[in-house]
Design an enzyme around this catalytic site. Structure first.
Site, PDB file in Angstrom:
ATOM      1  N   TYR A  89      18.853  42.105  -2.673  1.00 52.79           N
ATOM      2  CA  TYR A  89      18.266  43.046  -3.624  1.00 52.79           C
ATOM      3  C   TYR A  89      19.197  43.413  -4.778  1.00 52.79           C
ATOM      4  O   TYR A  89      18.789  44.093  -5.706  1.00 52.79           O
ATOM      5  CB  TYR A  89      17.876  44.342  -2.888  1.00 52.79           C
ATOM      6  CG  TYR A  89      16.879  44.098  -1.790  1.00 52.79           C
ATOM      7  CD1 TYR A  89      15.523  44.017  -2.077  1.00 52.79           C
ATOM      8  CD2 TYR A  89      17.293  43.906  -0.479  1.00 52.79           C
ATOM      9  CE1 TYR A  89      14.607  43.764  -1.085  1.00 52.79           C
ATOM     10  CE2 TYR A  89      16.375  43.653   0.530  1.00 52.79           C
ATOM     11  CZ  TYR A  89      15.037  43.584   0.220  1.00 52.79           C
ATOM     12  OH  TYR A  89      14.125  43.322   1.206  1.00 52.79           O
ATOM     13  N   ASP A  98      20.765  41.792  -7.201  1.00 50.08           N
ATOM     14  CA  ASP A  98      20.591  41.256  -8.555  1.00 50.08           C
ATOM     15  C   ASP A  98      19.505  42.034  -9.302  1.00 50.08           C
ATOM     16  O   ASP A  98      19.719  42.519 -10.410  1.00 50.08           O
ATOM     17  CB  ASP A  98      20.247  39.762  -8.480  1.00 50.08           C
ATOM     18  CG  ASP A  98      21.341  38.984  -7.767  1.00 50.08           C
ATOM     19  OD1 ASP A  98      22.488  39.069  -8.202  1.00 50.08           O
ATOM     20  OD2 ASP A  98      21.048  38.353  -6.739  1.00 50.08           O
ATOM     21  N   TYR A 155      25.042  43.750   6.165  1.00 49.35           N
ATOM     22  CA  TYR A 155      24.532  42.421   6.514  1.00 49.35           C
ATOM     23  C   TYR A 155      24.592  42.332   8.038  1.00 49.35           C
ATOM     24  O   TYR A 155      25.061  43.249   8.712  1.00 49.35           O
ATOM     25  CB  TYR A 155      25.391  41.339   5.855  1.00 49.35           C
ATOM     26  CG  TYR A 155      25.431  41.448   4.343  1.00 49.35           C
ATOM     27  CD1 TYR A 155      24.291  41.191   3.591  1.00 49.35           C
ATOM     28  CD2 TYR A 155      26.599  41.815   3.661  1.00 49.35           C
ATOM     29  CE1 TYR A 155      24.306  41.293   2.197  1.00 49.35           C
ATOM     30  CE2 TYR A 155      26.623  41.914   2.280  1.00 49.35           C
ATOM     31  CZ  TYR A 155      25.473  41.663   1.553  1.00 49.35           C
ATOM     32  OH  TYR A 155      25.494  41.774   0.180  1.00 49.35           O
ATOM     33  N   GLN A 209      14.312  52.489  -4.715  1.00 55.22           N
ATOM     34  CA  GLN A 209      15.726  52.613  -5.102  1.00 55.22           C
ATOM     35  C   GLN A 209      16.130  54.054  -5.411  1.00 55.22           C
ATOM     36  O   GLN A 209      17.204  54.510  -5.006  1.00 55.22           O
ATOM     37  CB  GLN A 209      15.974  51.710  -6.315  1.00 55.22           C
ATOM     38  CG  GLN A 209      17.416  51.518  -6.642  1.00 55.22           C
ATOM     39  CD  GLN A 209      17.592  50.721  -7.931  1.00 55.22           C
ATOM     40  OE1 GLN A 209      17.002  51.044  -8.968  1.00 55.22           O
ATOM     41  NE2 GLN A 209      18.384  49.673  -7.883  1.00 55.22           N
ATOM     42  N   ARG A 243      26.964  47.772   1.036  1.00 58.94           N
ATOM     43  CA  ARG A 243      27.253  46.334   1.010  1.00 58.94           C
ATOM     44  C   ARG A 243      27.067  45.806  -0.420  1.00 58.94           C
ATOM     45  O   ARG A 243      26.603  46.531  -1.308  1.00 58.94           O
ATOM     46  CB  ARG A 243      26.318  45.610   1.974  1.00 58.94           C
ATOM     47  CG  ARG A 243      24.894  45.529   1.488  1.00 58.94           C
ATOM     48  CD  ARG A 243      23.974  44.820   2.467  1.00 58.94           C
ATOM     49  NE  ARG A 243      22.826  44.264   1.767  1.00 58.94           N
ATOM     50  CZ  ARG A 243      21.729  43.809   2.355  1.00 58.94           C
ATOM     51  NH1 ARG A 243      21.622  43.849   3.677  1.00 58.94           N
ATOM     52  NH2 ARG A 243      20.754  43.293   1.648  1.00 58.94           N
ATOM     53  N   GLU A 265      26.932  44.848  -4.044  1.00 52.37           N
ATOM     54  CA  GLU A 265      27.530  45.428  -5.254  1.00 52.37           C
ATOM     55  C   GLU A 265      26.903  46.763  -5.645  1.00 52.37           C
ATOM     56  O   GLU A 265      27.591  47.748  -5.844  1.00 52.37           O
ATOM     57  CB  GLU A 265      27.381  44.437  -6.417  1.00 52.37           C
ATOM     58  CG  GLU A 265      27.897  45.018  -7.713  1.00 52.37           C
ATOM     59  CD  GLU A 265      28.106  43.995  -8.802  1.00 52.37           C
ATOM     60  OE1 GLU A 265      28.382  42.823  -8.485  1.00 52.37           O
ATOM     61  OE2 GLU A 265      28.009  44.374  -9.983  1.00 52.37           O
ATOM     62  N   SER A 325      24.843  49.048  -4.077  1.00 52.75           N
ATOM     63  CA  SER A 325      24.987  50.208  -3.175  1.00 52.75           C
ATOM     64  C   SER A 325      26.455  50.623  -3.075  1.00 52.75           C
ATOM     65  O   SER A 325      26.777  51.800  -2.908  1.00 52.75           O
ATOM     66  CB  SER A 325      24.408  49.902  -1.793  1.00 52.75           C
ATOM     67  OG  SER A 325      25.015  48.773  -1.218  1.00 52.75           O
TER      68      SER A 325
END
Ligand code: TRH
Length: 377
Positions: free
Chosen positions: A15, A17, A193, A255, A271, A273, A275
């Site tokens: 998510y 990107d 992850y 979001q 995790r 970038e 967040s």
């Protein structure tokens, strides 16, 4: 200067990107009065972070951002003043030809991933001529410090965070909507992850002598959360208690609401970038699981971030923090590491607030992007 922007985004496997492109697009419109057309190849994933999106539509406008499906066959459109290819995605050849034929030529930007590594300041802003067409692309690389592309964050986000912190009823409302009881437990957000270190964390959380509520986001980490609980499986909405630890699985949320979760929790496991950066602004103790890259390229990134981040911590707190981040990213189940880390929580709390304060004096990515584009048109 009011410019038009074309932003291209491919959704790879997660998510981040689209999460970042959506923030950049909104901020360009809201805070800089820019016109933005956002091209996205996967509207279903986009809809998960922004539920108003209709994946069946080729074109729609939300929050004054024009959102376009990025199809295999790119329609003939006039490129905007600025063209951003996010995270190494490539605009179609037909679009590049239209850019080359345009007068004046668009400012062409390759928006890269954030890194605190030293090379960022050396490479940010470098020009890369197209091998055939009369076009020059510029590298725009987010990072820490003056010579970089800055960090994604906005004054509006910080104002909303401050207002949320100051408003007990807003926080109560948030927990109610999210279905999380306010029982005085230590609240920990978990977005990770698939990570074999999770059962070690769960084991430690059972033994810290106070009620803990672990709020696990639906997704890749649930198998390991279930393993830590000795459960066969878990799904959104499930809740399970082991002594003073309760694990609750939160459905994937919009979001804006996820941002509030990070603002409201006492500890944030994050995790990728976006967040990770939001958790830094949230100013609570955080643990980052970096996106695994080829040849272990995530490790120098972690180290480069930790070097400035740990400044000012006591030696034992720094050692415990480094150990915890190492174990988390190596995927090792070590309950003792977490017990040591948790023993320094009050120090980390103050430290995280101080770090968030320091970030306010760092350059802001979207301000930088607008300044950069305006200097090149
Ligand atoms: O999803 P990610 O793992 O994204 C990653 C990174 O961007 C990585 O650098 C990239 O290479 C890889 O994707 C392909 O984690 P990240 O970056 O934190 O993005 C998650 C986004 O999802 C973020 O914008 C927050 C949002 N989100 C929600 O909207 N709702 C939720 O419930 C959760 C858990 C996240």
């Amino acid at each position: 200067m009011k410019l038009g922007w074309d932003i291209f985004c491919t959704v790879i496997d997660n998510y981040g990107d689209i999460g970042i492109c959506w923030r950049v697009a909104r901020q360009l419109v809201r805070e800089h009065g820019q016109r933005v057309r956002l091209w996205v190849d996967d509207l279903e994933t986009f809809q998960r972070i922004r539920p108003g999106i209709d994946p069946a539509r080729d074109s729609q406008t939300l929050e004054e951002v024009e959102i376009r499906r990025w199809p295999q066959d790119m329609p003939q459109v006039r490129p905007a003043d600025v063209v951003v290819e996010a995270f190494a995605c490539r605009a179609p050849e037909s679009f590049l030809l239209a850019m080359a034929a345009r007068t004046p030529k668009p400012v062409w930007i390759n928006l890269e991933y954030f890194s605190a590594e030293a090379w960022v300041a050396e490479s940010h802003g470098l020009a890369s001529p197209h091998p055939r067409l009369p076009l020059t692309q510029y590298f725009f690389i987010p990072g820490l410090g003056p010579g970089t592309g800055g960090m994604l964050g906005s004054p509006a986000e910080l104002r909303a965070l401050a207002a949320f912190r100051a408003d007990a009823s807003a926080r109560q409302g948030f927990w109610k909507e999210t279905g999380v009881p306010e029982d005085g437990a230590l609240k920990i957000a978990l977005f990770a992850y698939d990570n074999p270190a999770i059962p070690g964390l769960i084991e430690a959380l059972k033994h810290i002598g106070r009620p803990v509520r672990l709020l696990a986001s639906e997704g890749k980490s649930l198998g390991q959360v279930a393993a830590g609980l000795g459960a066969a499986g878990l799904k959104a909405g499930d809740s399970s208690s082991l002594g003073s630890l309760t694990v609750q699985v939160l459905p994937f949320m919009p979001q804006d609401r996820y941002d509030r979760l990070l603002w409201a929790c006492d500890i944030n496991f994050v995790r990728g970038e976006d967040s990770f950066i939001r958790a830094q602004h949230a100013g609570q103790p955080l643990v980052w699981q970096a996106y695994v890259q080829e040849d272990g390229a995530q490790w120098p990134k972690i180290e480069a971030f930790l070097a400035p981040y740990v400044e000012g911590l006591s030696a034992p707190a720094e050692a415990a923090l480094r150990d915890a981040w190492q174990v988390w990213n190596a995927g090792e189940a070590r309950p003792q590491t977490w017990l040591k880390w948790l023993a320094h929580l009050p120090e980390y709390q103050k430290h995280a607030r101080d770090w968030a304060g320091k970030l306010q004096s760092h350059p802001n990515l979207v301000d930088r992007l607008v300044g950069f584009a305006c200097s090149k048109v």
